[in-house]
Design a protein around this motif. Structure first.
Motif, PDB file in Angstrom:
ATOM      1  N   ALA A   1       0.886  -1.332   0.234  1.00  0.00           N
ATOM      2  CA  ALA A   1      -0.562  -0.188  -0.018  1.00  0.00           C
ATOM      3  C   ALA A   1       1.296   1.157  -0.199  1.00  0.00           C
ATOM      4  O   ALA A   1       1.768   1.755   1.163  1.00  0.00           O
ATOM      5  CB  ALA A   1      -1.027  -0.610   0.980  1.00  0.00           C
ATOM      6  N   ILE A   2       0.876   1.861  -1.680  1.00  0.00           N
ATOM      7  CA  ILE A   2       2.081   3.398  -0.896  1.00  0.00           C
ATOM      8  C   ILE A   2       1.076   4.592  -1.185  1.00  0.00           C
ATOM      9  O   ILE A   2       0.230   4.336  -1.758  1.00  0.00           O
ATOM     10  CB  ILE A   2       2.389   3.318  -2.517  1.00  0.00           C
ATOM     11  CG1 ILE A   2       3.413   1.422  -2.758  1.00  0.00           C
ATOM     12  CG2 ILE A   2       3.035   4.470  -2.536  1.00  0.00           C
ATOM     13  CD1 ILE A   2       3.520   1.808  -1.377  1.00  0.00           C
ATOM     14  N   GLY A   3       1.180   5.635  -0.488  1.00  0.00           N
ATOM     15  CA  GLY A   3       0.621   6.594  -0.147  1.00  0.00           C
ATOM     16  C   GLY A   3       1.126   7.483  -0.728  1.00  0.00           C
ATOM     17  O   GLY A   3       2.350   8.280  -1.212  1.00  0.00           O
ATOM     18  N   GLU A   4       0.457   8.234  -1.628  1.00  0.00           N
ATOM     19  CA  GLU A   4       1.350   9.835  -2.419  1.00  0.00           C
ATOM     20  C   GLU A   4       1.786  11.352  -1.351  1.00  0.00           C
ATOM     21  O   GLU A   4       1.009  11.113  -0.563  1.00  0.00           O
ATOM     22  CB  GLU A   4       0.249  10.124  -3.247  1.00  0.00           C
ATOM     23  CG  GLU A   4      -0.083   8.986  -4.766  1.00  0.00           C
ATOM     24  CD  GLU A   4      -0.753   9.932  -5.588  1.00  0.00           C
ATOM     25  OE1 GLU A   4      -1.222  11.160  -5.490  1.00  0.00           O
ATOM     26  OE2 GLU A   4      -0.678   9.077  -6.763  1.00  0.00           O
ATOM     27  N   GLY A   5       3.264  11.455  -1.814  1.00  0.00           N
ATOM     28  CA  GLY A   5       3.591  12.649  -1.379  1.00  0.00           C
ATOM     29  C   GLY A   5       2.383  14.073  -0.720  1.00  0.00           C
ATOM     30  O   GLY A   5       1.823  13.500  -1.678  1.00  0.00           O
ATOM     31  N   PRO A   6       2.788  14.198  -0.458  1.00  0.00           N
ATOM     32  CA  PRO A   6       3.997  14.341   0.315  1.00  0.00           C
ATOM     33  C   PRO A   6       3.977  14.020   1.732  1.00  0.00           C
ATOM     34  O   PRO A   6       3.463  13.247   1.937  1.00  0.00           O
ATOM     35  CB  PRO A   6       3.534  16.459   0.644  1.00  0.00           C
ATOM     36  CG  PRO A   6       1.982  17.030   0.828  1.00  0.00           C
ATOM     37  CD  PRO A   6       1.568  15.634   0.133  1.00  0.00           C
ATOM     38  N   TYR A   7       4.888  13.995   2.582  1.00  0.00           N
ATOM     39  CA  TYR A   7       5.778  12.913   3.722  1.00  0.00           C
ATOM     40  C   TYR A   7       6.337  14.255   4.544  1.00  0.00           C
ATOM     41  O   TYR A   7       6.824  15.416   4.305  1.00  0.00           O
ATOM     42  CB  TYR A   7       6.297  12.071   3.288  1.00  0.00           C
ATOM     43  CG  TYR A   7       6.110  11.085   1.809  1.00  0.00           C
ATOM     44  CD1 TYR A   7       5.247  10.417   1.937  1.00  0.00           C
ATOM     45  CD2 TYR A   7       6.541  11.403   0.793  1.00  0.00           C
ATOM     46  CE1 TYR A   7       4.819   9.663   1.276  1.00  0.00           C
ATOM     47  CE2 TYR A   7       6.549  10.263  -0.439  1.00  0.00           C
ATOM     48  CZ  TYR A   7       5.048   9.492   0.228  1.00  0.00           C
ATOM     49  OH  TYR A   7       4.527   8.596  -1.026  1.00  0.00           O
TER      50      TYR A   7
END
Length: 272
Positions: free
Chosen positions: A63-69
């Motif tokens: 599960a990959i969440g988009e930035g920003p971080y």
């Protein structure tokens, strides 16, 4: 290092819910050992999980969440043109960027390529070298983008890693000791191996491993890179008094942290 305010965030729909800081973990040229150190934290990391959102960590979740971080942990060195471009994008998406491990902080053992013609290595390893695209050198992340903190080690110490993450969450500077491995030897009551005639990099190496090798009567390998203001030249002279040749000194300094400036400079002083 900057003093971050990781708690800043927008209130949720209830008016009093706090937005959790978002963590991302990135891999470049490396063995994944430092990321595995994070996974090895287990119970300690579970305690942090309630305080942060793990938005991007391919080693642990698809599960990959988009930035920003809010905080990015970066493992690995830059060895390809594609990675040189990718780290710019990571930096742009990250409020704070921390490099973890010898590869990210000093180019890693793969920086040995910096002393040779990379084309010879590629031709020796790959059947079709014409399809391999790589840079002539392996460089640390700090050579390409601004870095807010560097955590050394090969691999990193999980306790130090949790301290760094906790410090960023609390908006303070990480409490990571800057002394050498020698102090750790004294703390665990280990008799100095150099006094017994064994060459050791402990006097110039950053603490963090707990002085494991000297505890087993083996000289330090320098896994954690140079400590602050190391006198590597003086140590090299002591090694030679113990019988080490210039070649032995050079090879000892050209391992996990070969491109760290202090180790690199002294290793070059012992070139043929």
């Amino acid at each position: 290092m900057n003093q971050p305010d990781m708690h800043a965030g927008n209130a949720g729909s209830t008016g009093n819910a706090r937005k959790r800081p978002r963590l991302a973990v990135w891999k470049f040229a490396s063995c994944d050992g430092c990321q595995l150190s994070l996974l090895d934290c287990e119970d300690e990391f579970l305690a942090l999980a309630d305080a942060i959102e793990i938005a991007n960590f391919p080693e642990a979740s698809s599960a990959i969440g988009e930035g920003p971080y809010d905080l990015s942990l970066v493992e690995g060195s830059i060895t390809t043109g594609h990675d040189a471009e990718r780290i710019l994008a990571v930096r742009q998406q990250s409020k704070f960027l921390v490099t973890i491990g010898a590869c990210a902080t000093a180019g890693g053992v793969q920086a040995l390529r910096n002393f040779a013609d990379i084309r010879e290595f590629v031709a020796a390893v790959y059947a079709s070298p014409q399809y391999i695209k790589t840079l002539a050198t392996s460089t640390p992340i700090s050579a390409h983008v601004p870095v807010d903190y560097e955590l050394r080690g090969c691999p990193i110490d999980k306790t130090q890693l949790i301290e760094v993450i906790s410090a960023f969450l609390a908006g303070r500077k990480p409490a990571i000791a800057s002394h050498s491995v020698c102090v750790e030897c004294k703390q665990r009551g280990t008799v100095c191996v150099m006094v017994q005639g064994t060459p050791c990099l402990g006097p110039v190496t950053h603490a963090g491993c707990g002085a494991i090798c000297p505890a087993f009567r083996r000289g330090c390998y320098g896994c954690y890179g140079p400590m602050e203001t190391p006198n590597v030249a003086a140590l090299a002279r002591e090694w030679q008094v113990l019988g080490a040749t210039p070649q032995i000194v050079r090879h000892a300094l050209r391992t996990f942290n070969v491109a760290a400036p202090a180790f690199l400079k002294e290793s070059e002083a012992h070139d043929d």
